[in-house]
Write a protein that holds these residues in place. Structure first.
Motif, PDB file in Angstrom:
ATOM      1  N   ARG A 164       0.894  -1.197  -0.039  1.00 49.73           N
ATOM      2  CA  ARG A 164       0.102  -0.025  -0.068  1.00 49.73           C
ATOM      3  C   ARG A 164       0.913   1.326  -0.066  1.00 49.73           C
ATOM      4  NH1 ARG A 164      -5.144  -2.134   3.100  1.00 49.73           N
ATOM      5  NH2 ARG A 164      -4.682  -4.267   2.865  1.00 49.73           N
ATOM      6  N   CYS A 165       1.789   1.327  -1.060  1.00 48.76           N
ATOM      7  CA  CYS A 165       2.494   2.381  -1.272  1.00 48.76           C
ATOM      8  C   CYS A 165       2.720   2.805  -2.413  1.00 48.76           C
ATOM      9  CB  CYS A 165       3.818   2.104  -0.766  1.00 48.76           C
ATOM     10  SG  CYS A 165       4.825   0.755  -1.519  1.00 48.76           S
ATOM     11  N   CYS A 166       3.017   4.211  -2.803  1.00 46.81           N
ATOM     12  CA  CYS A 166       3.373   4.505  -4.369  1.00 46.81           C
ATOM     13  C   CYS A 166       4.642   5.425  -4.398  1.00 46.81           C
ATOM     14  CB  CYS A 166       2.188   5.439  -4.604  1.00 46.81           C
ATOM     15  SG  CYS A 166       1.978   5.967  -6.154  1.00 46.81           S
ATOM     16  N   GLY A 167       5.496   4.782  -5.164  1.00 44.92           N
ATOM     17  CA  GLY A 167       6.653   5.689  -5.592  1.00 44.92           C
ATOM     18  C   GLY A 167       7.759   5.438  -4.494  1.00 44.92           C
ATOM     19  N   ASN A 168       9.029   6.020  -4.899  1.00 48.29           N
ATOM     20  CA  ASN A 168      10.048   6.145  -3.769  1.00 48.29           C
ATOM     21  C   ASN A 168       9.916   6.823  -2.352  1.00 48.29           C
ATOM     22  OD1 ASN A 168      12.422   5.486  -2.717  1.00 48.29           O
ATOM     23  ND2 ASN A 168      13.785   5.896  -4.579  1.00 48.29           N
ATOM     24  N   THR A 169       9.611   8.025  -2.465  1.00 41.69           N
ATOM     25  CA  THR A 169       9.311   8.723  -1.529  1.00 41.69           C
ATOM     26  C   THR A 169       7.902   9.129  -1.411  1.00 41.69           C
ATOM     27  OG1 THR A 169      11.337  10.135  -1.870  1.00 41.69           O
ATOM     28  CG2 THR A 169      10.078  10.990  -0.209  1.00 41.69           C
ATOM     29  N   ASN A 170       7.271   9.309  -2.447  1.00 37.87           N
ATOM     30  CA  ASN A 170       5.813   9.609  -2.835  1.00 37.87           C
ATOM     31  C   ASN A 170       5.452   9.196  -3.960  1.00 37.87           C
ATOM     32  OD1 ASN A 170       6.375  11.982  -3.864  1.00 37.87           O
ATOM     33  ND2 ASN A 170       6.187  13.095  -1.832  1.00 37.87           N
ATOM     34  N   HIS A 238      -6.714  18.335  -6.004  1.00 38.91           N
ATOM     35  CA  HIS A 238      -5.524  17.351  -5.708  1.00 38.91           C
ATOM     36  C   HIS A 238      -5.045  17.912  -4.418  1.00 38.91           C
ATOM     37  CE1 HIS A 238      -2.826  20.551  -7.565  1.00 38.91           C
ATOM     38  NE2 HIS A 238      -1.937  20.007  -6.668  1.00 38.91           N
ATOM     39  N   GLN A 239      -5.068  18.936  -3.875  1.00 38.55           N
ATOM     40  CA  GLN A 239      -4.287  19.393  -2.490  1.00 38.55           C
ATOM     41  C   GLN A 239      -5.249  18.833  -1.479  1.00 38.55           C
ATOM     42  OE1 GLN A 239      -4.764  21.936  -4.836  1.00 38.55           O
ATOM     43  NE2 GLN A 239      -2.917  22.927  -4.847  1.00 38.55           N
ATOM     44  N   SER A 240      -6.416  18.521  -1.616  1.00 45.16           N
ATOM     45  CA  SER A 240      -7.440  17.933  -0.359  1.00 45.16           C
ATOM     46  C   SER A 240      -7.659  16.612  -0.532  1.00 45.16           C
ATOM     47  CB  SER A 240      -8.392  18.934  -0.321  1.00 45.16           C
ATOM     48  OG  SER A 240      -9.300  18.744  -1.397  1.00 45.16           O
ATOM     49  N   GLU A 241      -7.317  16.065  -1.772  1.00 47.89           N
ATOM     50  CA  GLU A 241      -7.719  14.489  -2.037  1.00 47.89           C
ATOM     51  C   GLU A 241      -6.667  13.719  -1.478  1.00 47.89           C
ATOM     52  OE1 GLU A 241     -10.358  13.510  -4.214  1.00 47.89           O
ATOM     53  OE2 GLU A 241      -9.859  11.678  -3.261  1.00 47.89           O
ATOM     54  N   GLU A 242      -7.176  12.803  -0.566  1.00 45.78           N
ATOM     55  CA  GLU A 242      -6.174  12.348   0.226  1.00 45.78           C
ATOM     56  C   GLU A 242      -6.170  10.672   0.080  1.00 45.78           C
ATOM     57  OE1 GLU A 242      -5.080  14.512   4.350  1.00 45.78           O
ATOM     58  OE2 GLU A 242      -6.632  12.989   4.434  1.00 45.78           O
ATOM     59  N   LEU A 243      -7.429  10.060  -0.164  1.00 46.29           N
ATOM     60  CA  LEU A 243      -7.631   8.804  -0.305  1.00 46.29           C
ATOM     61  C   LEU A 243      -7.616   8.146  -1.723  1.00 46.29           C
ATOM     62  CD1 LEU A 243     -10.888   8.286   1.770  1.00 46.29           C
ATOM     63  CD2 LEU A 243      -8.780   7.267   2.345  1.00 46.29           C
ATOM     64  N   ASN A 244      -7.393   9.085  -2.597  1.00 47.78           N
ATOM     65  CA  ASN A 244      -7.335   8.445  -4.034  1.00 47.78           C
ATOM     66  C   ASN A 244      -6.147   7.544  -4.227  1.00 47.78           C
ATOM     67  OD1 ASN A 244      -8.339   8.425  -6.748  1.00 47.78           O
ATOM     68  ND2 ASN A 244      -6.826   9.813  -7.365  1.00 47.78           N
ATOM     69  N   LEU A 245      -5.041   8.008  -4.026  1.00 45.78           N
ATOM     70  CA  LEU A 245      -3.975   7.042  -4.069  1.00 45.78           C
ATOM     71  C   LEU A 245      -3.160   6.847  -2.753  1.00 45.78           C
ATOM     72  CD1 LEU A 245      -1.984   9.061  -6.658  1.00 45.78           C
ATOM     73  CD2 LEU A 245      -3.290   7.155  -7.219  1.00 45.78           C
ATOM     74  N   TYR A 246      -2.406   5.848  -2.683  1.00 42.31           N
ATOM     75  CA  TYR A 246      -1.489   5.661  -1.482  1.00 42.31           C
ATOM     76  C   TYR A 246      -0.717   6.793  -1.211  1.00 42.31           C
ATOM     77  CZ  TYR A 246      -3.150   1.026  -1.788  1.00 42.31           C
ATOM     78  OH  TYR A 246      -3.887  -0.206  -1.927  1.00 42.31           O
ATOM     79  N   ASN A 247      -0.665   7.263   0.100  1.00 41.89           N
ATOM     80  CA  ASN A 247       0.129   8.333   0.272  1.00 41.89           C
ATOM     81  C   ASN A 247       1.554   8.212   0.555  1.00 41.89           C
ATOM     82  OD1 ASN A 247      -2.012  10.455  -0.030  1.00 41.89           O
ATOM     83  ND2 ASN A 247      -2.643   9.924   2.022  1.00 41.89           N
ATOM     84  N   ARG A 248       1.742   6.950   1.271  1.00 42.99           N
ATOM     85  CA  ARG A 248       3.197   6.537   1.618  1.00 42.99           C
ATOM     86  C   ARG A 248       4.012   6.206   0.537  1.00 42.99           C
ATOM     87  NH1 ARG A 248       3.664   1.924   6.315  1.00 42.99           N
ATOM     88  NH2 ARG A 248       2.676   0.635   4.436  1.00 42.99           N
ATOM     89  N   GLY A 249       5.356   6.570   0.586  1.00 41.95           N
ATOM     90  CA  GLY A 249       6.482   5.902  -0.307  1.00 41.95           C
ATOM     91  C   GLY A 249       6.674   4.761   0.110  1.00 41.95           C
ATOM     92  N   CYS A 250       7.175   3.786  -0.972  1.00 40.60           N
ATOM     93  CA  CYS A 250       7.456   2.421  -0.672  1.00 40.60           C
ATOM     94  C   CYS A 250       8.791   2.228   0.105  1.00 40.60           C
ATOM     95  CB  CYS A 250       7.773   1.748  -2.092  1.00 40.60           C
ATOM     96  SG  CYS A 250       6.270   1.555  -2.921  1.00 40.60           S
TER      97      CYS A 250
END
Lengths: 350, 344
Positions: A164-170, A238-250
């Motif tokens: 449940r992560c996306c990208g390296n840092t985010n 996009h600034q307030s959208e939190e649930l669309n993608l995983y916020n954590r980096g892998c």
């Protein structure tokens, strides 16, 4: 003044031997437990080996596996010794092995402690290794036709979905690489030509992420493309959208996962260390109490201690012994030289 | 002519009793295993209960749990009987109970065979339950603001990712329902108005699937929207494209998952049945060998043991005769009572 002297009547000696036998079998199980913990940790590290750059962190499970085997061995030996301990005929053959055994048991405890310390100290190295590994993974995401890298896409996709992560840092790391292969880009269309021309390296960059970044818990069907463009989607900011993608980096997700594993393993290892120390102390008491038994009267009381003299005096004794050994070597050489000189003198005089 | 008669001296009797006692302890563990398998199956059914309609029946896992507990009880008692069998004084306490106990063991074995059969057959009702349940689940995918259904989207997405499936029968099921909530549709846009006007119910239908249908093993980034439109994507032919989204339907995926589980549980129950039959035969030998001592005072003498006192046919006719006698006995009693009542 002996260190921690205790009286041992016969009954107490017998009880000590029985208790020690039980304790040494528990310690054998603890050694097997340590070995299996090492195997488990190594398997977990190997599972994600494709996103790690180096294998420095593998030293922790390697130590655990090796020390687990050694612990099993020395505690089997301790069990055998205390089985024979109450029989005055069978105990003496074991005596010369006991001093090296204490040394080995001490080393085992020191190694286990160092494994626990290393597991925390190497966190920085793990993070660096993951940073480089994930960066390469994201760069080679599109190379599904290059031998050696063709599974990179599937690895990264599965990693992002499982952890449940996306990208390296985010998720913004995906905006900086071209993650769509040129095979699927229509170079005759205007949009593609514009994007490719818009940056120095001629890469097709876009503010979109792969599907594996999508969060199933979002109330809205996943938005993957034009993420920073509020006008591209209805009722989207996009600034307030939190649930669309995983916020954590892998990278953070993997470090958290492994640190969680080590935190769970830590207390287990500490309890194995304390068990081994108690076996060591009990065996020392058993040895000294049996040494103090009067051969004429085997059922009398005896004394047991950890060190024959105090700690300071024992250290001085050890130092003196080491000096003597060194001097002995030197004196021998000196004696030979003297004997040689005497012999020459005698030869010349006669 | 007894069935499978065997001669027993003291040593052989002791060995038999010890062996049967050990086998009973294995059977107790097998009973625990059956119980835990039933519990596991029940939990798995509960986990996916949202994908099944309300008629789902938990009969088979409940039966497995009951049979497992019963097996533990019966086998523990059998083990105790074997343990006491070597001591004549203790064994004489058990003697009157042994025949009913063995009869109940036979009944229990029949129940085990029935359970195994049900495990293999449960696939059929499950198929219907899942078909109904998944159809409804797909309809409620967009209702993330309706209380009671707000987690359907997440559940369905996670299930499609976990089981590597898409839709009910296949991915085209998503084309027939509106899976985007009206909250996220711009009704002032021409495209939205066209799509809603194009069908009778006023639903926003499109040839697109959710992201959870995407196959990570595809060499190409996932194509979710305009899946059947070859011109919408460069170098794309939806007839030949195999790896883009999952081809299998979720009903098939779930049925093969549960089917595999039920087949293994059924096979395990059959193995447990075989074990139970073995220990039952062992107990019968222990019983008969101890009951037929040539010299009751001398425990070390020889004896014979058998499974049935007469052959199968004769035993069967005996049982039929007994049952006829019992029913006639009732009739005679009633006639006698009536006769006496009318006579006096």
């Amino acid at each position: 003044m002996a260190l921690l002297k205790l009286q041992f009547p016969l009954q107490r000696r017998v009880r000590l031997a029985q208790g020690l036998w039980l304790l040494s079998w528990l310690a054998v199980l603890a050694g097997a437990f340590t070995f299996s913990l090492g195997v488990y940790l190594k398997t977990e590290l190997l599972r994600r080996a494709e996103v790690m750059d180096n294998t420095e962190i593998h030293v922790v499970p390697n130590i655990l596996m090796l020390v687990g085997l050694v612990t099993m061995g020395i505690n089997l030996f301790a069990g055998r010794v205390c089985q024979d301990s109450l029989d005055s005929a069978r105990f003496p053959p074991w005596k010369p092995f006991l001093l090296p055994w204490y040394g080995l048991a001490w080393m085992v405890c020191v190694w286990l402690l160092s494994a626990v310390v290393l597991s925390y100290a190497l966190q920085g190295h793990l993070e660096e290794s993951l940073k480089v590994g994930l960066r390469n993974g994201i760069r080679f995401y599109r190379d599904t036709d290059v031998p050696g890298r063709c599974f990179q896409k599937e690895t990264i996709d599965r990693l992002q979905m499982e952890l449940r992560c996306c990208g390296n840092t985010n998720y913004r790391d995906w905006f900086e690489v071209q993650w769509i292969s040129n095979r699927y880009l229509d170079f005759t269309s205007k949009e593609v030509k514009d994007r490719v021309r818009s940056n120095v390296d001629g890469r097709y960059l876009m503010d979109g992420v792969p599907f594996s970044c999508c969060n199933p818990g979002s109330p809205r069907p996943c938005l993957q493309n034009h993420l920073t463009d509020n006008t591209a989607h209805y009722n989207y900011e996009h600034q307030s959208e939190e649930l669309n993608l995983y916020n954590r980096g892998c990278r953070q997700a993997l470090v958290d996962y492994y640190m969680g594993l080590m935190n769970t393993i830590g207390p287990g290892i500490l309890s194995v260390i304390s068990l081994q120390m108690s076996v060591l102390v009990s065996l020392r008491y058993l040895q000294t109490s049996l040494d103090g038994v009067d051969p004429e009267n085997p059922e009398a009381d005896s004394e047991g201690y950890i060190l024959a003299k105090g700690v300071k005096e024992t250290m001085m004794d050890v130092k003196n012994i080491m000096f003597k050994l060194l001097q002995f070597g030197q004196v021998e050489a000196g004696d030979e030289a003297e004997a040689g000189a005497d012999g020459e003198k005698a030869a010349t005089s006669s | 002519m007894a069935l499978m008669k065997v001669k027993f001296d003291l040593k052989k009797r002791v060995k038999l009793a010890q062996f049967v006692w050990l086998m009973y302890w294995f059977s107790v563990m097998a009973g625990v295993l059956v119980f835990s398998m039933g519990l596991f199956f029940k939990i798995e059914l509960r986990k996916r209960s949202e994908m099944m309609d309300n008629n789902e029946s938990h009969f088979v896992p409940n039966l497995l749990i009951g049979v497992g507990l019963l097996a533990c009880g019966i086998n523990a008692m059998g083990g105790k009987i074997c343990y006491d069998s070597l001591d004549p004084s203790k064994f004489s306490r058990w003697k009157p109970m042994l025949k009913p106990f063995l009869v109940s063991c036979v009944a229990f074995n029949c129940l085990l065979v029935l359970t195994a059969l049900l495990c293999f057959l449960m696939r059929i009702p499950l198929q219907f339950t899942l078909a109904e349940g998944l159809k409804n689940a797909l309809k409620f995918y967009k209702d993330t603001d309706t209380p009671g259904r707000c987690y359907m989207k997440r559940t369905l997405d996670q299930m499609q990712m976990e089981f590597r499936c898409c839709g009910n029968n296949n991915f085209r099921d998503w084309f027939e329902i509106q899976w985007v909530s009206n909250r996220y549709l711009d009704f002032s846009a021409k495209e939205v108005k066209d799509r809603i006007g194009s069908n009778v119910d006023g639903k926003y239908l499109m040839d697109a699937v959710p992201f959870s249908c995407c196959n990570p093993g595809s060499p190409r980034p996932c194509i979710q929207y305009q899946v059947t439109n070859n011109t919408a994507h460069y170098s794309y032919d939806h007839h030949t494209e195999d790896l883009n989204i999952w081809k299998r339907g979720c009903r098939d995926a779930l049925i093969s998952y549960y089917g595999g589980m039920m087949n293994s549980i059924g096979a395990l129950v059959l193995l447990v049945t075989i074990l139970e039959v073995i220990v039952m035969i062992g107990l019968q030998y222990v019983n008969t060998s101890l009951s037929n001592l040539a010299n009751p005072e001398d425990p070390e003498c020889e004896s014979e043991g058998w499974i049935l006192e007469k052959t199968v046919k004769e035993t069967f006719t005996d049982i039929m005769d007994k049952m006829k006698a019992m029913s006639k006995g009732n009739a005679v009693d009633e006639a006698g009572v009536d006769g006496v009542a009318t006579g006096s």
